[in-house]
Every structure is written in structure tokens, then in C-alpha cells.
Design an enzyme around this catalytic site. Structure first.
Site, mmCIF file in Angstrom:
data_model
loop_
_atom_site.group_PDB
_atom_site.id
_atom_site.type_symbol
_atom_site.label_atom_id
_atom_site.label_comp_id
_atom_site.label_asym_id
_atom_site.label_seq_id
_atom_site.Cartn_x
_atom_site.Cartn_y
_atom_site.Cartn_z
ATOM 1 N N CYS A 8 0.718 -1.181 -0.039
ATOM 2 C CA CYS A 8 0.282 -0.085 -0.269
ATOM 3 C C CYS A 8 0.959 0.578 -0.192
ATOM 4 O O CYS A 8 1.941 1.089 -0.797
ATOM 5 C CB CYS A 8 -0.484 0.011 1.217
ATOM 6 S SG CYS A 8 -0.291 0.006 3.050
ATOM 7 N N CYS A 13 -1.963 0.808 7.233
ATOM 8 C CA CYS A 13 -2.692 0.650 7.790
ATOM 9 C C CYS A 13 -3.544 -0.869 6.972
ATOM 10 O O CYS A 13 -3.636 -1.882 7.570
ATOM 11 C CB CYS A 13 -3.340 1.619 6.787
ATOM 12 S SG CYS A 13 -3.583 3.377 8.105
ATOM 13 N N ARG A 14 -3.637 -0.489 5.021
ATOM 14 C CA ARG A 14 -4.186 -1.709 4.256
ATOM 15 C C ARG A 14 -2.793 -2.767 4.114
ATOM 16 O O ARG A 14 -3.211 -3.474 4.576
ATOM 17 C CB ARG A 14 -4.276 -0.884 3.004
ATOM 18 C CG ARG A 14 -5.878 -0.130 3.030
ATOM 19 C CD ARG A 14 -5.548 0.814 2.050
ATOM 20 N NE ARG A 14 -4.284 1.874 1.546
ATOM 21 C CZ ARG A 14 -4.395 2.555 0.761
ATOM 22 N NH1 ARG A 14 -5.346 2.128 -0.419
ATOM 23 N NH2 ARG A 14 -3.677 3.035 0.882
#
Ligand code: 4NP
Length: 158
Positions: A8, A13-14
Site C-alpha cells: 500500500c 494500514c491496509r
């Protein structure tokens, strides 16, 4: 041995969510030693940082552990080390393709190509509310099951 790299922008986060979820989903169904999972970011901003607390908490609520992961940036070596390099959104995919060497043999695509959900991208939750982190988990869980099914039916793990 199959090696999968999730990518990402920030790697907080992802892609760490995909890293932790896919590793666990796969470990439940196959022998771990056949699979190496990692994640990284196209940007260098968060190198050595743990995942965002909101990602770690949302994942933990669903039984996935992310707190041990640390961010790193995509490197040239990754294109020779990994079999699958899977991007969370189209901007990530474009950035990966822009630096991919011509002789890489990695399968480079969007992670959600492996999901049944008719969406292309895992939206960036960083500047939004908690619902964005739940959506990341929904999409990542779906695509993790799809990727594992793809690997099992294509026999890539044996
Ligand atoms: P990620 O989310 O790409 O899913 O890790 C982001 C994390 C940090 C930033 C942007 C997106 N940032 O601008 O620092």
C-alpha cells in the site's frame, strides 16, 4: 515455497492488515512453511513504525494480530524475491509498475482481483473514521479467502 508481498502507500494500514489476515487465514488451511507473507509501502514515511493503532485494534477485534509488524519500503529486491506482489489500490499498482524491472517474474496485480466483491480497490482509511478500517478488513478478508482458493486450485503451494 510461495512468497506473497502486499503493498500500500504507508505500510501502516491496509497492507499490514492484508499481511496479518492472509497469513492467519492461510495458516489455518495449509502448512506454513510453504508460504512466506510480507508487506511494504511505496512511500518511506513510516519505515520501522508499527501499524496504525486503529488498524491493529480493528484487526484484533476480529482475531487477527498485527502489533508485531513493522513498516518498510518497497525495494528492487522484492521484484526477484516475491512470486505475488499485490497492490491495495490503482495508484499503488501504478507506482509498483513504474519501478518494476523488466525481468521480474512476479505476478503484479490488484489484491482485490482475487475477491468476489465487485470492487477494484481497498480505500485508504488513514484520514477517515473507524468505518474505513472495518471496510478494509471486510475487503481484505474476502480477497484473502479468494487468494488462498486460487493458490489451492492452481496447486501453487505444493
Ligand atoms: P496505508 O495508509 O497506505 O494503508 O498504510 C496510509 C498511511 C499513512 C499515510 C497515508 C496512507 N500518510 O499520509 O502518512
Amino acid at each position: 515455497m510461495i512468497k506473497v508481498l502486499f503493498v500500500c502507500l504507508g505500510n501502516i494500514c491496509r497492507s499490514p492488515t492484508a499481511h496479518g489476515v492472509f497469513e492467519q487465514v492461510a495458516a489455518e488451511q495449509i502448512k506454513n512453511q510453504l508460504l512466506v507473507v510480507d508487506s511494504c509501502g511505496t512511500a518511506a514515511w513510516h519505515i520501522d513504525n508499527p501499524p496504525d493503532n486503529r488498524s491493529t485494534l480493528a484487526a484484533k477485534t476480529r482475531g487477527f494480530e498485527l502489533s508485531h509488524l513493522r513498516a518498510r519500503q518497497l525495494s528492487d529486491r522484492d521484484f526477484y524475491d516475491f512470486d505475488y506482489i499485490l497492490a491495495m489500490d490503482k495508484a499503488n499498482l501504478k507506482d509498483i509498475q513504474a519501478v518494476a524491472p523488466n525481468d521480474t517474474r512476479a505476478h503484479i496485480s490488484l489484491f482485490l482481483d482475487f475477491s468476489d466483491i465487485p470492487r477494484d480497490e481497498v480505500p485508504d482509511p488513514y484520514y477517515g473514521g473507524d468505518q474505513g478500517f472495518e471496510q478494509v478488513l471486510d475487503l481484505v478478508e474476502s480477497a484473502s479467502h479468494g487468494l488462498l482458493a486460487h493458490m489451492l486450485t492452481r496447486n501453487v503451494l505444493s
